[in-house]
Design a protein around this motif. Structure first.
Motif, PDB file in Angstrom:
ATOM      1  N   TRP A  68       0.839  -1.194   0.000  1.00  0.00           N
ATOM      2  CA  TRP A  68       0.000   0.000   0.000  1.00  0.00           C
ATOM      3  C   TRP A  68       0.875   1.246   0.000  1.00  0.00           C
ATOM      4  O   TRP A  68       2.087   1.186   0.223  1.00  0.00           O
ATOM      5  CB  TRP A  68      -0.917  -0.004   1.220  1.00  0.00           C
ATOM      6  CG  TRP A  68      -0.247   0.210   2.541  1.00  0.00           C
ATOM      7  CD1 TRP A  68      -0.092   1.399   3.216  1.00  0.00           C
ATOM      8  CD2 TRP A  68       0.406  -0.783   3.349  1.00  0.00           C
ATOM      9  NE1 TRP A  68       0.583   1.206   4.394  1.00  0.00           N
ATOM     10  CE2 TRP A  68       0.898  -0.119   4.507  1.00  0.00           C
ATOM     11  CE3 TRP A  68       0.598  -2.156   3.217  1.00  0.00           C
ATOM     12  CZ2 TRP A  68       1.594  -0.800   5.502  1.00  0.00           C
ATOM     13  CZ3 TRP A  68       1.285  -2.834   4.215  1.00  0.00           C
ATOM     14  CH2 TRP A  68       1.773  -2.159   5.337  1.00  0.00           C
ATOM     15  N   GLU A  70       0.784   5.488   1.414  1.00  0.00           N
ATOM     16  CA  GLU A  70       0.079   6.398   2.298  1.00  0.00           C
ATOM     17  C   GLU A  70       0.779   7.748   2.358  1.00  0.00           C
ATOM     18  O   GLU A  70       1.998   7.845   2.224  1.00  0.00           O
ATOM     19  CB  GLU A  70      -0.054   5.798   3.693  1.00  0.00           C
ATOM     20  CG  GLU A  70       1.253   5.472   4.383  1.00  0.00           C
ATOM     21  CD  GLU A  70       1.039   4.801   5.739  1.00  0.00           C
ATOM     22  OE1 GLU A  70       1.563   5.339   6.741  1.00  0.00           O
ATOM     23  OE2 GLU A  70       0.351   3.755   5.783  1.00  0.00           O
ATOM     24  N   LYS A  71      -0.022   8.778   2.523  1.00  0.00           N
ATOM     25  CA  LYS A  71       0.468  10.146   2.657  1.00  0.00           C
ATOM     26  C   LYS A  71      -0.524  10.888   3.534  1.00  0.00           C
ATOM     27  O   LYS A  71      -1.653  11.165   3.125  1.00  0.00           O
ATOM     28  CB  LYS A  71       0.577  10.807   1.281  1.00  0.00           C
ATOM     29  CG  LYS A  71       0.990  12.274   1.304  1.00  0.00           C
ATOM     30  CD  LYS A  71       2.479  12.443   1.557  1.00  0.00           C
ATOM     31  CE  LYS A  71       2.877  13.894   1.377  1.00  0.00           C
ATOM     32  NZ  LYS A  71       4.334  14.103   1.507  1.00  0.00           N
ATOM     33  N   GLU A  72      -0.100  11.168   4.765  1.00  0.00           N
ATOM     34  CA  GLU A  72      -0.985  11.819   5.731  1.00  0.00           C
ATOM     35  C   GLU A  72      -2.284  11.020   5.862  1.00  0.00           C
ATOM     36  O   GLU A  72      -2.258   9.846   6.194  1.00  0.00           O
ATOM     37  CB  GLU A  72      -1.218  13.278   5.312  1.00  0.00           C
ATOM     38  CG  GLU A  72       0.077  14.080   5.306  1.00  0.00           C
ATOM     39  CD  GLU A  72      -0.075  15.469   4.740  1.00  0.00           C
ATOM     40  OE1 GLU A  72      -1.130  15.775   4.141  1.00  0.00           O
ATOM     41  OE2 GLU A  72       0.881  16.266   4.882  1.00  0.00           O
ATOM     42  N   GLU A  73      -3.454  11.621   5.532  1.00  0.00           N
ATOM     43  CA  GLU A  73      -4.706  10.888   5.701  1.00  0.00           C
ATOM     44  C   GLU A  73      -5.058  10.002   4.505  1.00  0.00           C
ATOM     45  O   GLU A  73      -6.036   9.260   4.536  1.00  0.00           O
ATOM     46  CB  GLU A  73      -5.866  11.864   5.969  1.00  0.00           C
ATOM     47  CG  GLU A  73      -6.352  12.660   4.773  1.00  0.00           C
ATOM     48  CD  GLU A  73      -5.510  13.900   4.489  1.00  0.00           C
ATOM     49  OE1 GLU A  73      -5.949  14.726   3.672  1.00  0.00           O
ATOM     50  OE2 GLU A  73      -4.426  14.048   5.101  1.00  0.00           O
ATOM     51  N   HIS A  74      -4.270  10.056   3.436  1.00  0.00           N
ATOM     52  CA  HIS A  74      -4.554   9.281   2.222  1.00  0.00           C
ATOM     53  C   HIS A  74      -3.922   7.885   2.313  1.00  0.00           C
ATOM     54  O   HIS A  74      -2.771   7.747   2.725  1.00  0.00           O
ATOM     55  CB  HIS A  74      -4.042  10.007   0.988  1.00  0.00           C
ATOM     56  CG  HIS A  74      -4.687  11.349   0.770  1.00  0.00           C
ATOM     57  ND1 HIS A  74      -5.984  11.484   0.333  1.00  0.00           N
ATOM     58  CD2 HIS A  74      -4.205  12.611   0.954  1.00  0.00           C
ATOM     59  CE1 HIS A  74      -6.282  12.771   0.241  1.00  0.00           C
ATOM     60  NE2 HIS A  74      -5.226  13.478   0.629  1.00  0.00           N
ATOM     61  N   TYR A  75      -4.680   6.886   1.908  1.00  0.00           N
ATOM     62  CA  TYR A  75      -4.236   5.487   1.966  1.00  0.00           C
ATOM     63  C   TYR A  75      -4.812   4.741   0.769  1.00  0.00           C
ATOM     64  O   TYR A  75      -5.989   4.881   0.444  1.00  0.00           O
ATOM     65  CB  TYR A  75      -4.729   4.841   3.269  1.00  0.00           C
ATOM     66  CG  TYR A  75      -4.457   3.352   3.376  1.00  0.00           C
ATOM     67  CD1 TYR A  75      -3.325   2.877   4.022  1.00  0.00           C
ATOM     68  CD2 TYR A  75      -5.355   2.421   2.842  1.00  0.00           C
ATOM     69  CE1 TYR A  75      -3.077   1.511   4.136  1.00  0.00           C
ATOM     70  CE2 TYR A  75      -5.111   1.057   2.947  1.00  0.00           C
ATOM     71  CZ  TYR A  75      -3.980   0.610   3.589  1.00  0.00           C
ATOM     72  OH  TYR A  75      -3.746  -0.740   3.699  1.00  0.00           O
ATOM     73  N   GLU A  76      -3.964   3.960   0.090  1.00  0.00           N
ATOM     74  CA  GLU A  76      -4.449   3.143  -1.027  1.00  0.00           C
ATOM     75  C   GLU A  76      -3.699   1.819  -1.057  1.00  0.00           C
ATOM     76  O   GLU A  76      -2.464   1.791  -1.054  1.00  0.00           O
ATOM     77  CB  GLU A  76      -4.269   3.860  -2.363  1.00  0.00           C
ATOM     78  CG  GLU A  76      -4.812   3.082  -3.552  1.00  0.00           C
ATOM     79  CD  GLU A  76      -4.755   3.841  -4.862  1.00  0.00           C
ATOM     80  OE1 GLU A  76      -4.925   3.209  -5.918  1.00  0.00           O
ATOM     81  OE2 GLU A  76      -4.540   5.069  -4.830  1.00  0.00           O
ATOM     82  N   ALA A  97       3.561  14.311  -4.865  1.00  0.00           N
ATOM     83  CA  ALA A  97       3.089  14.028  -3.507  1.00  0.00           C
ATOM     84  C   ALA A  97       4.082  13.163  -2.742  1.00  0.00           C
ATOM     85  O   ALA A  97       4.230  13.275  -1.529  1.00  0.00           O
ATOM     86  CB  ALA A  97       1.731  13.334  -3.564  1.00  0.00           C
ATOM     87  N   PRO A  99       4.313   9.793  -1.809  1.00  0.00           N
ATOM     88  CA  PRO A  99       3.850   9.026  -0.647  1.00  0.00           C
ATOM     89  C   PRO A  99       4.853   7.946  -0.246  1.00  0.00           C
ATOM     90  O   PRO A  99       5.744   7.590  -1.023  1.00  0.00           O
ATOM     91  CB  PRO A  99       2.548   8.399  -1.162  1.00  0.00           C
ATOM     92  CG  PRO A  99       2.749   8.281  -2.640  1.00  0.00           C
ATOM     93  CD  PRO A  99       3.535   9.494  -3.026  1.00  0.00           C
TER      94      PRO A  99
END
Length: 216
Positions: A68, A70-76, A97, A99
């Motif tokens: 996965w 992630e960057k701060e509140e973003h997750y994929e 960005a 991530p």
């Protein structure tokens, strides 16, 4: 679980790898973007740069359990294909960005590996001309990865390595009556081992098709 930060080594080999020491690996998106963006260039119709994790002991492809970014509140989370190729998207916005990327493997000791390979597996009958078409594309891609003045130092690709699943031991039959051995899932040959017009009959579809540079 310990996280190991991974960086790409600048070298001219067919794979870039560094030792790892845990089941979970962490690196930044930008570390991969520079190499993977070459997949968007013209002239690479049949080949690509791909990312795998390789077992240090067996040299087999590691199984990715989960990956996965992630960057701060973003997750994929990524969908991992059966080939266990790491499916990182190539996106300039993601590069900006930058991530964090996390990868978890089933095996404990895996090396990161960046390889040049065909986009599609080979299966059934494969002609001399099919192989001949792949080599210059692999050469250009390898030189693109190596950077400026790469043609001075990049070794010449003269053949291919065919990898098959499950440590296959078999033979590839040729139309001229010869055979190419598959040993522990790998078969290597150069164009000089074949003749124009030859056809190869594969016992099953390949798992990966990589460049082959015989030792000097």
């Amino acid at each position: 679980m310990k996280k190991t930060t991974i960086a790409i080594l600048a070298s001219l080999g067919l794979a870039f790898a560094i030792p790892a020491s845990a089941q979970e690996y962490m690196f930044t998106y930008s570390k991969l973007y520079t190499q993977l963006k070459n997949n968007n260039k013209e002239g690479h119709d049949d080949v690509k740069v791909a990312v795998f994790f390789i077992d240090q002991e067996t040299q087999k492809i590691c199984n990715i359990k989960k990956a996965w970014m992630e960057k701060e509140e973003h997750y994929e989370e990524f969908d991992i294909p059966s080939s266990n190729e790491f499916p990182l998207p190539i996106d300039s916005n993601l590069r900006s960005a930058n991530p964090l990327i996390f990868v978890q493997t089933e095996e404990e000791l895996c090396d990161y590996s960046l390889v040049v390979m065909t986009k599609e597996p080979l299966d059934g009958s494969v002609s001399y001309e099919n192989i001949e078409t792949l080599l210059p594309q692999m050469q250009i891609m390898l030189e693109d990865l190596s950077g400026m003045f790469s043609s001075w130092f990049t070794p010449k690709i003269t053949g291919v390595t065919l990898e098959f699943a499950n440590n296959l031991n078999s033979d590839i039959k040729t139309s001229n009556g010869k055979s190419i051995p598959i040993i522990d899932g790998k078969a290597r040959f150069t164009l000089d081992d074949l003749q124009k017009g030859d056809t190869l009959v594969l016992p099953e579809a390949t798992q990966r098709v990589l460049p082959y540079i015989p030792a000097q």
